[in-house]
Write a protein that holds these residues in place. Structure first.
Motif, PDB file in Angstrom:
ATOM      1  N   ASN A 281      -8.384   0.397  -7.759  1.00  0.00           N
ATOM      2  CA  ASN A 281      -7.024   0.574  -7.492  1.00  0.00           C
ATOM      3  C   ASN A 281      -6.798   1.807  -6.513  1.00  0.00           C
ATOM      4  O   ASN A 281      -6.014   2.738  -6.803  1.00  0.00           O
ATOM      5  CB  ASN A 281      -6.244   0.835  -8.527  1.00  0.00           C
ATOM      6  CG  ASN A 281      -5.879  -0.524  -9.383  1.00  0.00           C
ATOM      7  OD1 ASN A 281      -6.682  -1.357  -9.099  1.00  0.00           O
ATOM      8  ND2 ASN A 281      -4.923  -0.403 -10.058  1.00  0.00           N
ATOM      9  N   ALA A 282      -7.707   1.770  -5.456  1.00  0.00           N
ATOM     10  CA  ALA A 282      -7.751   3.009  -4.372  1.00  0.00           C
ATOM     11  C   ALA A 282      -6.392   3.493  -4.251  1.00  0.00           C
ATOM     12  O   ALA A 282      -6.194   4.651  -4.073  1.00  0.00           O
ATOM     13  CB  ALA A 282      -8.466   2.585  -3.337  1.00  0.00           C
ATOM     14  N   TRP A 283      -5.487   2.675  -3.689  1.00  0.00           N
ATOM     15  CA  TRP A 283      -4.185   3.179  -3.275  1.00  0.00           C
ATOM     16  C   TRP A 283      -3.190   3.683  -4.209  1.00  0.00           C
ATOM     17  O   TRP A 283      -2.049   4.379  -4.030  1.00  0.00           O
ATOM     18  CB  TRP A 283      -3.479   2.064  -2.340  1.00  0.00           C
ATOM     19  CG  TRP A 283      -4.316   1.626  -1.406  1.00  0.00           C
ATOM     20  CD1 TRP A 283      -5.054   0.478  -1.242  1.00  0.00           C
ATOM     21  CD2 TRP A 283      -4.613   2.469  -0.302  1.00  0.00           C
ATOM     22  NE1 TRP A 283      -5.556   0.406   0.236  1.00  0.00           N
ATOM     23  CE2 TRP A 283      -5.470   1.564   0.681  1.00  0.00           C
ATOM     24  CE3 TRP A 283      -4.326   3.729   0.306  1.00  0.00           C
ATOM     25  CZ2 TRP A 283      -6.130   2.008   1.976  1.00  0.00           C
ATOM     26  CZ3 TRP A 283      -4.595   3.966   1.759  1.00  0.00           C
ATOM     27  CH2 TRP A 283      -5.390   3.013   2.354  1.00  0.00           C
TER      28      TRP A 283
ATOM     29  N   LYS B 152       0.898  -1.292   0.018  1.00  0.00           N
ATOM     30  CA  LYS B 152       0.088  -0.033  -0.198  1.00  0.00           C
ATOM     31  C   LYS B 152       0.760   1.211  -0.052  1.00  0.00           C
ATOM     32  O   LYS B 152       0.406   2.260  -0.906  1.00  0.00           O
ATOM     33  CB  LYS B 152      -0.971  -0.189   1.161  1.00  0.00           C
ATOM     34  CG  LYS B 152      -1.954  -1.111   1.173  1.00  0.00           C
ATOM     35  CD  LYS B 152      -2.996  -1.082   2.308  1.00  0.00           C
ATOM     36  CE  LYS B 152      -4.038  -2.179   2.342  1.00  0.00           C
ATOM     37  NZ  LYS B 152      -4.869  -2.116   3.599  1.00  0.00           N
TER      38      LYS B 152
ATOM     39  N   GLN C 257     -10.707   3.930  -0.995  1.00  0.00           N
ATOM     40  CA  GLN C 257     -11.329   2.475  -0.518  1.00  0.00           C
ATOM     41  C   GLN C 257     -12.644   2.495   0.287  1.00  0.00           C
ATOM     42  O   GLN C 257     -13.401   1.590   0.060  1.00  0.00           O
ATOM     43  CB  GLN C 257     -10.143   2.225   0.235  1.00  0.00           C
ATOM     44  CG  GLN C 257     -10.344   0.722   0.922  1.00  0.00           C
ATOM     45  CD  GLN C 257      -9.033   0.464   2.016  1.00  0.00           C
ATOM     46  OE1 GLN C 257      -9.129   1.135   3.028  1.00  0.00           O
ATOM     47  NE2 GLN C 257      -8.383  -0.650   1.858  1.00  0.00           N
TER      48      GLN C 257
ATOM     49  N   SER D  59      -7.278  -8.237  -8.128  1.00  0.00           N
ATOM     50  CA  SER D  59      -8.167  -8.563  -6.994  1.00  0.00           C
ATOM     51  C   SER D  59      -9.743  -8.564  -7.319  1.00  0.00           C
ATOM     52  O   SER D  59     -10.400  -9.417  -6.847  1.00  0.00           O
ATOM     53  CB  SER D  59      -8.082  -7.710  -6.075  1.00  0.00           C
ATOM     54  OG  SER D  59      -8.369  -6.393  -6.708  1.00  0.00           O
ATOM     55  N   GLU D  60      -9.959  -7.745  -8.366  1.00  0.00           N
ATOM     56  CA  GLU D  60     -11.375  -7.669  -8.816  1.00  0.00           C
ATOM     57  C   GLU D  60     -11.527  -9.048  -9.688  1.00  0.00           C
ATOM     58  O   GLU D  60     -12.947  -9.565  -9.532  1.00  0.00           O
ATOM     59  CB  GLU D  60     -11.573  -6.542  -9.940  1.00  0.00           C
ATOM     60  CG  GLU D  60     -11.494  -5.346  -9.453  1.00  0.00           C
ATOM     61  CD  GLU D  60     -12.745  -5.002  -8.051  1.00  0.00           C
ATOM     62  OE1 GLU D  60     -13.685  -5.413  -8.638  1.00  0.00           O
ATOM     63  OE2 GLU D  60     -12.444  -4.054  -7.557  1.00  0.00           O
TER      64      GLU D  60
ATOM     65  N   GLY E 111      -6.386   7.897  -0.968  1.00  0.00           N
ATOM     66  CA  GLY E 111      -6.377   6.499  -1.019  1.00  0.00           C
ATOM     67  C   GLY E 111      -7.441   5.991   0.021  1.00  0.00           C
ATOM     68  O   GLY E 111      -8.392   5.138  -0.420  1.00  0.00           O
ATOM     69  N   LYS E 112      -7.645   6.391   1.390  1.00  0.00           N
ATOM     70  CA  LYS E 112      -8.731   5.857   2.160  1.00  0.00           C
ATOM     71  C   LYS E 112     -10.217   6.299   1.622  1.00  0.00           C
ATOM     72  O   LYS E 112     -10.962   5.430   2.022  1.00  0.00           O
ATOM     73  CB  LYS E 112      -8.475   6.314   3.609  1.00  0.00           C
ATOM     74  CG  LYS E 112      -7.283   5.702   4.470  1.00  0.00           C
ATOM     75  CD  LYS E 112      -7.145   6.151   5.483  1.00  0.00           C
ATOM     76  CE  LYS E 112      -6.142   5.478   6.488  1.00  0.00           C
ATOM     77  NZ  LYS E 112      -6.522   3.954   6.528  1.00  0.00           N
TER      78      LYS E 112
ATOM     79  N   ASN F 224     -14.912   1.819  -2.496  1.00  0.00           N
ATOM     80  CA  ASN F 224     -14.780   1.002  -3.188  1.00  0.00           C
ATOM     81  C   ASN F 224     -14.393   1.094  -4.570  1.00  0.00           C
ATOM     82  O   ASN F 224     -14.936   0.478  -5.706  1.00  0.00           O
ATOM     83  CB  ASN F 224     -15.899  -0.242  -3.065  1.00  0.00           C
ATOM     84  CG  ASN F 224     -15.422  -1.691  -3.452  1.00  0.00           C
ATOM     85  OD1 ASN F 224     -14.383  -2.012  -3.223  1.00  0.00           O
ATOM     86  ND2 ASN F 224     -16.455  -2.282  -4.032  1.00  0.00           N
TER      87      ASN F 224
END
Length: 350
Positions: free
Chosen positions: A204-206, A56, A198, A124-125, A194-195, A201
């Motif tokens: 690639n948030a970070w 992260k 996230q 991940s998705e 980033g939070k 949802n």
């Protein structure tokens, strides 16, 4: 305490790998050095520990570094590539379908596993969607991990030999650097972004969270300096270390045929993508290196890092990769359902 010690050991070995790679003049040494060190130790049964927080942190740093490239001039340059970005989206569907057919026909996977492991999208998705369709999740994870590793190792080598580039000579710019306090404050801001990504949802948030906030500030002319080299290098080190440490070597030992064929298929996908990019170049006068990185079936962070190291227009590569990512995630279920009529055998799971 055990976790801290094991991660400290992993960090030390990753750092040694980066220093050796830099000494040996390997392309992108702070990314490939830790990656190769982790792969080497993992192959002999001594995998490096790497807590998810390190990845992260690496993604946040890379997102921040990429965000600085979103100046008005470079963002405007994206408009010249919109046609190729559309072609890249369609190409990801063609390439993913080709890989899925190879996995299904030659590697003997059920169609759900073949399809979702071959989709050129976020690992991940794809894993989350694959679980919902009763695919073999371990093989989905393994193929996506292997594809990224193949891309990260081989694309810099190809770019160096084909274009005769000198990576290290393109990293430095004659602009003032941010000091430690400024970097720390911007990192906290990027972490907060980033939070937020996230929490909602978002993809690639970070990476995209920090990239969005830093890119916006850069576009508005608020951020005009550059980050120090040690900061960018630490982000690359975390990404490379994480990629190498997460490679499924225990799975590899029990599935050698699957891994071997998957490696060949992904190598073929890379070669075909490069050839397709070179073919498109014969009909246009766009930047060859940009097109190759944009059409490569990698990830946003990895391909954009290469663009940054080559002194290319990072926003264009981000536009290529992000557009493909969104397209694949939004449509992969639909195309999977449409493909069942042609490829799903009686013995496949529903």
């Amino acid at each position: 305490m055990k976790t801290i010690i094991s991660n400290a050991k992993g960090l030390a070995i990753a750092l040694i790998g980066a220093i050796l790679a830099n000494y040996l003049s390997i392309p992108l040494p702070w990314l490939l050095g830790p990656l190769l060190a982790a792969l080497l130790l993992g192959s002999v049964g001594q995998p490096l520990a790497c807590h998810p927080c390190w990845r992260k942190a690496g993604q946040i740093i890379i997102g921040m570094a990429l965000g600085l490239y979103f100046t008005p001039a470079l963002v405007q340059a994206i408009t010249a590539y919109w046609g190729f970005i559309l072609i890249g989206i369609l190409w990801s569907l063609v390439l993913g379908s080709m890989l899925a057919v190879l996995q299904y026909r030659i590697n003997g996977l059920d169609w759900a596993t073949a399809w979702f492991s071959s989709a050129i999208g976020s690992a991940s998705e794809m894993v989350n969607i694959a679980e919902q369709h009763h695919a073999q999740v371990d093989k989905v994870v393994a193929e996506h991990s292997l594809r990224i590793v193949v891309l990260v190792i081989l694309v810099p080598i190809f770019m160096e030999f084909y274009f005769q580039v000198e990576w290290s000579g393109l990293l430095l710019q004659d602009t003032e650097r941010y000091g430690f306090i400024s970097v720390l404050l911007l990192f906290i801001l990027a972490l907060f972004a980033g939070k937020i990504f996230q929490f909602f949802n978002l993809l690639n948030a970070w990476i995209l969270g920090p990239l969005t906030i830093i890119g916006l500030l850069s576009f508005l002319g608020i951020l005009q300096f550059r980050f120090p080299e040690w900061f960018i290098a630490s982000g690359q080190l975390c990404i490379g270390w994480s990629l190498g440490s997460k490679f499924p070597f225990s799975f590899l030992k029990q599935n050698k045929k699957f891994i071997g064929l998957t490696f060949i298929f992904n190598l073929l996908a890379l070669v075909v993508s490069i050839l397709f990019a070179l073919l498109l170049l014969s009909f246009s006068h766009v930047d060859a290196q940009l097109l190759i990185l944009g059409l490569s079936p990698g990830g946003i962070a990895e391909m954009s890092l290469m663009a940054k190291a080559l002194g290319l227009a990072v926003p264009i590569v981000v536009a290529f990769q992000l557009s493909r990512l969104i397209f694949v995630i939004l449509t992969t279920r639909f195309f999977y359902q449409r493909s069942l009529h042609f490829f799903k055998s009686r013995n496949d799971q529903p």
